[in-house]
Every structure is written in C-alpha cells, then in structure tokens.
Design a protein around this motif. Structure first.
Motif, PDB file in Angstrom:
ATOM      1  N   ARG A   2      -8.439  39.346  62.275  1.00  0.00           N
ATOM      2  CA  ARG A   2      -8.671  38.564  61.063  1.00  0.00           C
ATOM      3  C   ARG A   2      -8.602  39.486  59.850  1.00  0.00           C
ATOM      4  O   ARG A   2      -9.318  40.477  59.784  1.00  0.00           O
ATOM      5  N   ALA A   4      -8.382  39.956  55.503  1.00  0.00           N
ATOM      6  CA  ALA A   4      -8.584  39.422  54.151  1.00  0.00           C
ATOM      7  C   ALA A   4      -7.676  40.197  53.201  1.00  0.00           C
ATOM      8  O   ALA A   4      -7.661  41.435  53.202  1.00  0.00           O
ATOM      9  N   LEU A  15      -7.387  35.512  46.821  1.00  0.00           N
ATOM     10  CA  LEU A  15      -7.954  35.899  48.117  1.00  0.00           C
ATOM     11  C   LEU A  15      -7.324  35.030  49.192  1.00  0.00           C
ATOM     12  O   LEU A  15      -7.287  33.800  49.076  1.00  0.00           O
ATOM     13  N   ILE A  17      -7.324  34.717  53.524  1.00  0.00           N
ATOM     14  CA  ILE A  17      -7.866  35.173  54.810  1.00  0.00           C
ATOM     15  C   ILE A  17      -7.037  34.537  55.911  1.00  0.00           C
ATOM     16  O   ILE A  17      -6.824  33.312  55.914  1.00  0.00           O
ATOM     17  N   PHE A  62     -15.688  37.199  46.199  1.00  0.00           N
ATOM     18  CA  PHE A  62     -14.701  37.349  47.277  1.00  0.00           C
ATOM     19  C   PHE A  62     -15.335  38.077  48.468  1.00  0.00           C
ATOM     20  O   PHE A  62     -15.114  37.731  49.627  1.00  0.00           O
ATOM     21  N   SER A  63     -16.136  39.100  48.155  1.00  0.00           N
ATOM     22  CA  SER A  63     -16.779  39.916  49.195  1.00  0.00           C
ATOM     23  C   SER A  63     -17.683  39.056  50.087  1.00  0.00           C
ATOM     24  O   SER A  63     -17.694  39.210  51.316  1.00  0.00           O
ATOM     25  N   THR A  65     -17.372  35.791  50.615  1.00  0.00           N
ATOM     26  CA  THR A  65     -16.502  34.914  51.412  1.00  0.00           C
ATOM     27  C   THR A  65     -15.916  35.665  52.597  1.00  0.00           C
ATOM     28  O   THR A  65     -15.874  35.151  53.726  1.00  0.00           O
ATOM     29  N   ILE A  66     -15.472  36.903  52.349  1.00  0.00           N
ATOM     30  CA  ILE A  66     -14.891  37.730  53.409  1.00  0.00           C
ATOM     31  C   ILE A  66     -15.922  37.972  54.508  1.00  0.00           C
ATOM     32  O   ILE A  66     -15.608  37.912  55.705  1.00  0.00           O
ATOM     33  N   TYR A  69     -16.348  34.884  56.668  1.00  0.00           N
ATOM     34  CA  TYR A  69     -15.228  34.679  57.596  1.00  0.00           C
ATOM     35  C   TYR A  69     -15.099  35.806  58.623  1.00  0.00           C
ATOM     36  O   TYR A  69     -14.238  35.771  59.487  1.00  0.00           O
ATOM     37  N   ALA A  71     -13.958  38.841  58.466  1.00  0.00           N
ATOM     38  CA  ALA A  71     -12.661  39.533  58.508  1.00  0.00           C
ATOM     39  C   ALA A  71     -12.860  40.975  58.953  1.00  0.00           C
ATOM     40  O   ALA A  71     -13.802  41.643  58.526  1.00  0.00           O
ATOM     41  N   ILE A  74      -9.712  44.533  55.388  1.00  0.00           N
ATOM     42  CA  ILE A  74      -9.501  44.092  54.003  1.00  0.00           C
ATOM     43  C   ILE A  74      -8.373  44.920  53.388  1.00  0.00           C
ATOM     44  O   ILE A  74      -8.395  46.149  53.447  1.00  0.00           O
ATOM     45  N   ILE A 101     -15.325  47.300  48.261  1.00  0.00           N
ATOM     46  CA  ILE A 101     -13.898  47.001  48.428  1.00  0.00           C
ATOM     47  C   ILE A 101     -13.084  48.162  47.855  1.00  0.00           C
ATOM     48  O   ILE A 101     -13.283  48.561  46.707  1.00  0.00           O
TER      49      ILE A 101
END
Length: 304
Positions: A2, A4, A15, A17, A62-63, A65-66, A69, A71, A74, A101
């Motif tokens: 997975r 991102a 973004l 994913i 975004f961080s 959300t990642i 999910y 991920a 990245i 990030i």
C-alpha cells in the motif's frame, strides 16, 4: 503493498493512496486541496508565510489520512513553487519536522519524465504526440510516441506565474493577451524547433486545466463525464475551440458561474486556454486529448 503518493503542486496538493499487486493497482483514496503555495510572490521566488502555513496544515491532514489507511510507503514530491523558492528548503525541513514526511524536490526534467510515465499508463498515447502539463509554476512538454520519450523540457511559464505577471484586466484585455503570447513565444523557441522536425499529430493535456475543459465541453452538451473513472478523453476539436473563445472573452463572474470550473481555476483557466491555443495554432495540431493520469500516476507507474 500500500503506497501513499503526495504531489505538491504550485496551486494544488494531491494525495493518492493505492494498493499495488504485482503490475496492477487499485486506487483506494484520492483527494486534492487548493493550497495555493505560489500565491502572491511566485515570481519573486518566495513562499509567503500564509501559503507556507497552509501547506504545512494540509500535509498534517494528509499524514492522518495516510495513517488511517496504513500505507507502508510514502512518496512525496514537490515541484515548481518549492524548487524555485528561496525558502523552499525551509518548507521541506518544516514538513519533515512537523509531519515526518520526507519531500523529494523534483527537477523540471524529473517532473517531465514522471508526467510521461503517468500519461503512458493512461493509454492516451496512440501516435506521435506532444504532452503538455500546465501547472501553476511550470509547464512541461514531452514529445513522444507509443514506445519512446523523444524529448522533454520544463518551462517556468506556469499559469500562476503568468497570471501574477500579466493578467490585470477583466475580461482579459488585448494588451494583457498579447503580453502573455509574446512571452510564451519567446520562452518556447526550442519547443517549436523540435516539433518542426517531428511534427506531432496530437496534443495530450495532462489532467488539471484539461479536466476542466472536458467538464465544460460535456456540460455544454448536457452530458456528464466521470473523471474518477476516465483515463483519457478525446475532444471534438471544434467544440474545444468554441469553448476556448468563450473562456477568453468572459469575465471572472461569468466564468465562476460555469458548471465544471472549481473556484481555484476561475482565472487560471484563461491563462491555460491561451497557452493551449497558442501551441495548437503554432504547431498546426487539430487533435486534442485529455489524460487524467498525470505526475502522481507516473510515480505510481515507477512502483509497478
């Protein structure tokens, strides 16, 4: 696996994913935020404090959300606004400090290569073509056929740069238009030389403004296109030209009421239209396509 993918453009942060299985993938989530990193002083090569903060806040979200999910990888890239800004490295450092990030600042050449990979993945390249990606800070051109990347270059003539430099009237005046076109003509000399040798048949617009063109053409015909499921779209050339004339002659208020234009693009679309029409006319191209796959899909393609 997975992954991102974050694409930090001059106007918009994206973004995506995706789940990768061998050489196939499934997009699980995608979003974009109009951060306007190049607001105010892009031609002075400065990210102003307000834009700097908007960028950080967006990446914090975004961080999260990642993380949700889960991920495993990245890939975060920044383009024209960050690479040309005197405080671009400060922005990269602040992002690392506050979100963990790590940002890779792409050169114009790297950006063009990834755009090519994304457009190729979409299946939009069917003959000798010129790909054009109109960003806020830069515009990338890639000359290619179905198998090969022949030539590529990134130019600092993005829509936000030209808007801040030349767009002073509403609707845009002949003087402003001529200033923009003279500037483009001067900047793109080597593009026209290479295209004279190869004579591309089709102009392929990579996402962004070209998605807006497609939505506007569709809504004018009372039809709907789903850009989330569409990989490429072939324009009826006459319909595009009719639309482009309407966009150039319209006021800010008239454009803001057109279904299919997001607020961020209400003025930028005029610049994008002028660039597109100039390139089509100069190269005598009358086939126009959209690839909804762009830089972020090019990053994904490198992972397949």
């Amino acid at each position: 696996m997975r992954i991102a993918i974050i694409d930090m453009g001059t106007n918009t942060f994206h973004l995506l994913i995706a789940e990768i299985n061998g050489d196939s993938f499934e997009v699980l989530y995608k979003t974009n935020v109009p951060v306007k990193l190049g607001e105010g002083r892009i031609n002075d090569n400065i990210i102003i404090p307000e834009a700097f903060e908007r960028g950080i806040e967006c990446l914090k979200n975004f961080s999260k959300t990642i993380l949700n999910y889960q991920a495993e990888k990245i890939k975060a890239t920044a383009t024209s606004a960050v690479r040309s800004a005197a405080n671009g490295k400060d922005f990269v450092h602040s992002v690392k400090e506050q979100t963990e990030i790590e940002i890779d600042i792409l050169s114009g050449d790297e950006e063009a290569s990834l755009i090519y990979k994304g457009v190729k993945l979409s299946g939009a390249i069917e003959d000798l073509s010129l790909i054009m990606d109109i960003g806020g800070g830069s515009v990338e051109f890639i000359l290619c056929d179905t198998e090969n990347l022949i030539w590529k270059k990134s130019y600092n003539i993005g829509a936000a740069r030209l808007m801040q430099k030349f767009f002073k009237s509403d609707p845009i005046s002949d003087e402003d238009k001529n200033n923009i076109l003279n500037y483009i003509q001067h900047e793109l000399t080597d593009l026209f030389e290479i295209c004279k040798q190869h004579q591309p048949k089709t102009l392929i617009g990579s996402a962004g403004a070209f998605e807006t063109f497609a939505e506007l053409v569709s809504s004018s015909k009372k039809s709907v296109i789903d850009l989330d499921t569409l990989q490429s779209y072939r324009f009826d050339f006459d319909e595009y030209i009719t639309l482009s004339i309407k966009l150039i002659n319209s006021t800010h208020q008239q454009r803001s009421k057109m279904p299919g234009i997001i607020p961020l693009r209400v003025d930028l679309i005029v610049i994008a239209t002028l660039i597109t029409n100039y390139v089509l006319g100069r190269l005598k191209i009358n086939q126009l396509k959209l690839s909804t796959y762009d830089l972020k899909m090019g990053i994904l393609a490198t992972e397949l």
